[in-house]
Design a protein around this motif. Structure first.
Motif, PDB file in Angstrom:
ATOM      1  N   THR A  15       0.735  -1.167   0.175  1.00 35.44           N
ATOM      2  CA  THR A  15      -0.081  -0.127  -0.012  1.00 35.44           C
ATOM      3  C   THR A  15       0.908   1.245  -0.025  1.00 35.44           C
ATOM      4  OG1 THR A  15      -1.714  -1.130   1.243  1.00 35.44           O
ATOM      5  CG2 THR A  15      -1.883   1.261   1.171  1.00 35.44           C
ATOM      6  N   LYS A  16       0.713   2.159  -1.233  1.00 30.69           N
ATOM      7  CA  LYS A  16       1.600   3.241  -1.096  1.00 30.69           C
ATOM      8  C   LYS A  16       0.821   4.407  -0.786  1.00 30.69           C
ATOM      9  CE  LYS A  16       4.316   1.229  -5.090  1.00 30.69           C
ATOM     10  NZ  LYS A  16       4.496   1.676  -6.628  1.00 30.69           N
ATOM     11  N   ASN A  28       6.181  10.134   1.282  1.00 38.36           N
ATOM     12  CA  ASN A  28       5.788   8.853   0.392  1.00 38.36           C
ATOM     13  C   ASN A  28       6.203   7.598   1.178  1.00 38.36           C
ATOM     14  OD1 ASN A  28       5.001   7.396  -1.780  1.00 38.36           O
ATOM     15  ND2 ASN A  28       6.259   8.243  -2.968  1.00 38.36           N
ATOM     16  N   ASP A  29       5.003   6.821   1.466  1.00 31.72           N
ATOM     17  CA  ASP A  29       5.509   5.419   2.249  1.00 31.72           C
ATOM     18  C   ASP A  29       5.116   4.494   1.468  1.00 31.72           C
ATOM     19  OD1 ASP A  29       6.818   7.052   4.383  1.00 31.72           O
ATOM     20  OD2 ASP A  29       5.336   6.126   5.909  1.00 31.72           O
ATOM     21  N   ASN A  30       5.906   3.458   1.342  1.00 29.53           N
ATOM     22  CA  ASN A  30       5.389   2.104   0.533  1.00 29.53           C
ATOM     23  C   ASN A  30       5.393   1.195   1.771  1.00 29.53           C
ATOM     24  OD1 ASN A  30       4.846   0.239  -1.135  1.00 29.53           O
ATOM     25  ND2 ASN A  30       6.930   0.068  -2.067  1.00 29.53           N
ATOM     26  N   MET A 330       2.083   8.242  -7.735  1.00 28.55           N
ATOM     27  CA  MET A 330       1.664   9.084  -6.710  1.00 28.55           C
ATOM     28  C   MET A 330       1.573  10.554  -6.922  1.00 28.55           C
ATOM     29  SD  MET A 330       1.070   6.530  -4.706  1.00 28.55           S
ATOM     30  CE  MET A 330       0.421   7.148  -3.156  1.00 28.55           C
ATOM     31  N   GLU A 331       2.557  10.765  -7.546  1.00 31.57           N
ATOM     32  CA  GLU A 331       2.595  12.326  -8.229  1.00 31.57           C
ATOM     33  C   GLU A 331       1.236  12.587  -9.157  1.00 31.57           C
ATOM     34  OE1 GLU A 331       5.700  15.758 -10.264  1.00 31.57           O
ATOM     35  OE2 GLU A 331       5.800  13.508 -10.792  1.00 31.57           O
ATOM     36  N   ALA A 332       1.227  11.743 -10.138  1.00 28.35           N
ATOM     37  CA  ALA A 332      -0.150  11.686 -10.817  1.00 28.35           C
ATOM     38  C   ALA A 332      -1.320  11.825 -10.368  1.00 28.35           C
ATOM     39  CB  ALA A 332       0.108  10.417 -11.889  1.00 28.35           C
ATOM     40  N   LEU A 333      -1.459  10.972  -9.320  1.00 24.12           N
ATOM     41  CA  LEU A 333      -2.786  11.221  -8.576  1.00 24.12           C
ATOM     42  C   LEU A 333      -2.775  12.523  -7.816  1.00 24.12           C
ATOM     43  CD1 LEU A 333      -2.837   7.629  -6.532  1.00 24.12           C
ATOM     44  CD2 LEU A 333      -4.157   8.561  -8.440  1.00 24.12           C
TER      45      LEU A 333
END
Length: 353
Positions: A15-16, A28-30, A330-333
Motif C-alpha cells: 500500500t503506497k 511517500n511511504d510504501n 503518486m505524483e500523478a494522483l
C-alpha cells in the motif's frame, strides 16, 4: 492555495501512501504486505485502513488539514480517463463482487474511508480501465469479443504531460506513443490527450513476469492438455513467464549482471524483449498515420540504460524518443486531484450503462 492531498495506491503486495502540499511532496511511504494479509475482502479493507491511519499518525498529519483524498482507480466498467467522485453507487459496484478482484479496486474504498468522516471528497483518477478507444480499435475477429482499454493509464498520461511540458507544449496538443515498461508492459497511442488504442500486458511484448502475446493455437493446445487448471494457466501467463521463466529471475539488474558476466542466453532473452517492445511500438505507428511527435519509454525498466538503448536504436526512425523512468503514480494522483480542486478539470460521477 496549496491544497493538502492524500494519495492512496493499493497494490498486490503493498500500500503506497503519499501526502502532497500543493506540488510539494510531504512524505511517500510504501508499506509491504505478505500474501496472508491480503485476501480481497472486508478484512483486507480494514487492515489497509489501519495501515493508512498508522502512517498518518506516524507522520503527525492533522487530518483536518486535508483538502481531499484520491485513490488509484481500478477495473471499473463504463469509465473514461480523469477524475471520478467516490459516491455510494461506485462503492456498491466495487463491493458487489462483480468486478475482477484487482487490488486497485480498493483505491476508491480506502479514499472514502479516510475522507468521509472528515466531510471532504474522495476521488479516483485515471483508472486502469479508462476507455477512450476509437470504435475501430475495439473490433476483433470474434464478433462477441471486443478489445478493451486496459493499460497503465495513470503513469502514461502523467508522463505524457511531463514530456509535453518539457517541450513547452500541452499534452492535449501532441500525438504520442508511450510504452510503460514494468512487471507488465503496455503501449498506448495518445492522440491529442486521449488513449485511442493500446496494447495491453497480455497481448504484446513479453515482460519480466508475463508471457505477452502467444500464438493462439499453442495456448489452445496447452489449455486442453489437462496439465494445468484455469488458475494455474492464469498464474503462468501473469507472474511465472517472460524473463522469469527463461532465466529464473524477474530482476533486470540480475539479468544485466548475467550478461556482463558473459551469459549468452541472458543476452539473447534480454535482446528478444527489447526486440518485441520495439515491434509493439512500431505496430502502433499506423494508428497515427506515422504523425508521431514523441515516443516515450517509461516505467521501472526504463531505468535500464541497456534496455532503453536496444529499444531506441530500433525505433528512432519513427520519431524522437524520450526516456522518463519510473512510475510517477503518486505524483500523478496528486496533480490530477489538484486540477479538479482548482477547477481546471471537472470530476465525473460513475453511472451504470
Amino acid at each position: 492555495m496549496n491544497y493538502n492531498i492524500l494519495c492512496i495506491n493499493p497494490g498486490s503486495t503493498s500500500t503506497k501512501i503519499a501526502l502532497y502540499n500543493g506540488t510539494n511532496l510531504v512524505f511517500n511511504d510504501n508499506i509491504e504486505h505478505t500474501s496472508d494479509e491480503l485476501t480481497f475482502n472486508n478484512n483486507e479493507l480494514k487492515y489497509r485502513v489501519n495501515i493508512i491511519n498508522s502512517t498518518l499518525s506516524k507522520h503527525k498529519v492533522n487530518l483536518l488539514d486535508l483538502s481531499a483524498v484520491v485513490g488509484r482507480g481500478g477495473l471499473i466498467p463504463n469509465i473514461h480517463a480523469g477524475g471520478y467522485i467516490v459516491d455510494n453507487a461506485l462503492k456498491q459496484l466495487i463491493l458487489s463482487g462483480k468486478l475482477s478482484p484487482h487490488p486497485s479496486n480498493f483505491g476508491a474504498l480506502l479514499a472514502d474511508e479516510i475522507a468521509s468522516p472528515l466531510g471532504i471528497t474522495a476521488y479516483i483518477y485515471d483508472a486502469v480501465s479508462s476507455n477512450e478507444f476509437d470504435e475501430i480499435a475495439t473490433i476483433t475477429g470474434f464478433p462477441e469479443i471486443k478489445r478493451e482499454s486496459l493499460c497503465h493509464v495513470l503513469n502514461m498520461k502523467a508522463t505524457g504531460r511531463k514530456i509535453a511540458e518539457k517541450h513547452n507544449k500541452k499534452y492535449e496538443e501532441l500525438n504520442l506513443i508511450i510504452a510503460h515498461l514494468g512487471g507488465g508492459i503496455s503501449i498506448g497511442v495518445h492522440k491529442k490527450g486521449k488513449i485511442i488504442d493500446a496494447i495491453r500486458d497480455d497481448s504484446g511484448p513479453f515482460s519480466p513476469q508475463r508471457s505477452g502475446n502467444i500464438p493462439l493455437m499453442y495456448i489452445i493446445d496447452i489449455c486442453y492438455s489437462e496439465k494445468f487448471s484455469k488458475e494455474e494457466m492464469q498464474k503462468k501467463i501473469r507472474g511465472f513467464s517472460g524473463i522469469k521463466a527463461h532465466l529464473g529471475t524477474d530482476d533486470c539488474r540480475i539479468v544485466e549482471r548475467m550478461i556482463n558476466e558473459g551469459n549468452e542466453k541472458a543476452k539473447l532473452i534480454y535482446e528478444a524483449e527489447a526486440y518485441q517492445i520495439a515491434k509493439g511500438i512500431g505496430e502502433m505507428a499506423p494508428v497515427l498515420n506515422g504523425k508521431i511527435d514523441y515516443i516515450i519509454l517509461t516505467g521501472g525498466m526504463a531505468y535500464s540504460k541497456m534496455m532503453t538503448k536496444m529499444i531506441h536504436k530500433r525505433i528512432e526512425f519513427l520519431a524522437p524518443v524520450e526516456i522518463s523512468p519510473g512510475e510517477n503514480e503518486m505524483e500523478a494522483l496528486a496533480l490530477g486531484c489538484m486540477r479538479i480542486l482548482k477547477g481546471e478539470e471537472k470530476a465525473s460521477v460513475w453511472k451504470k450503462k
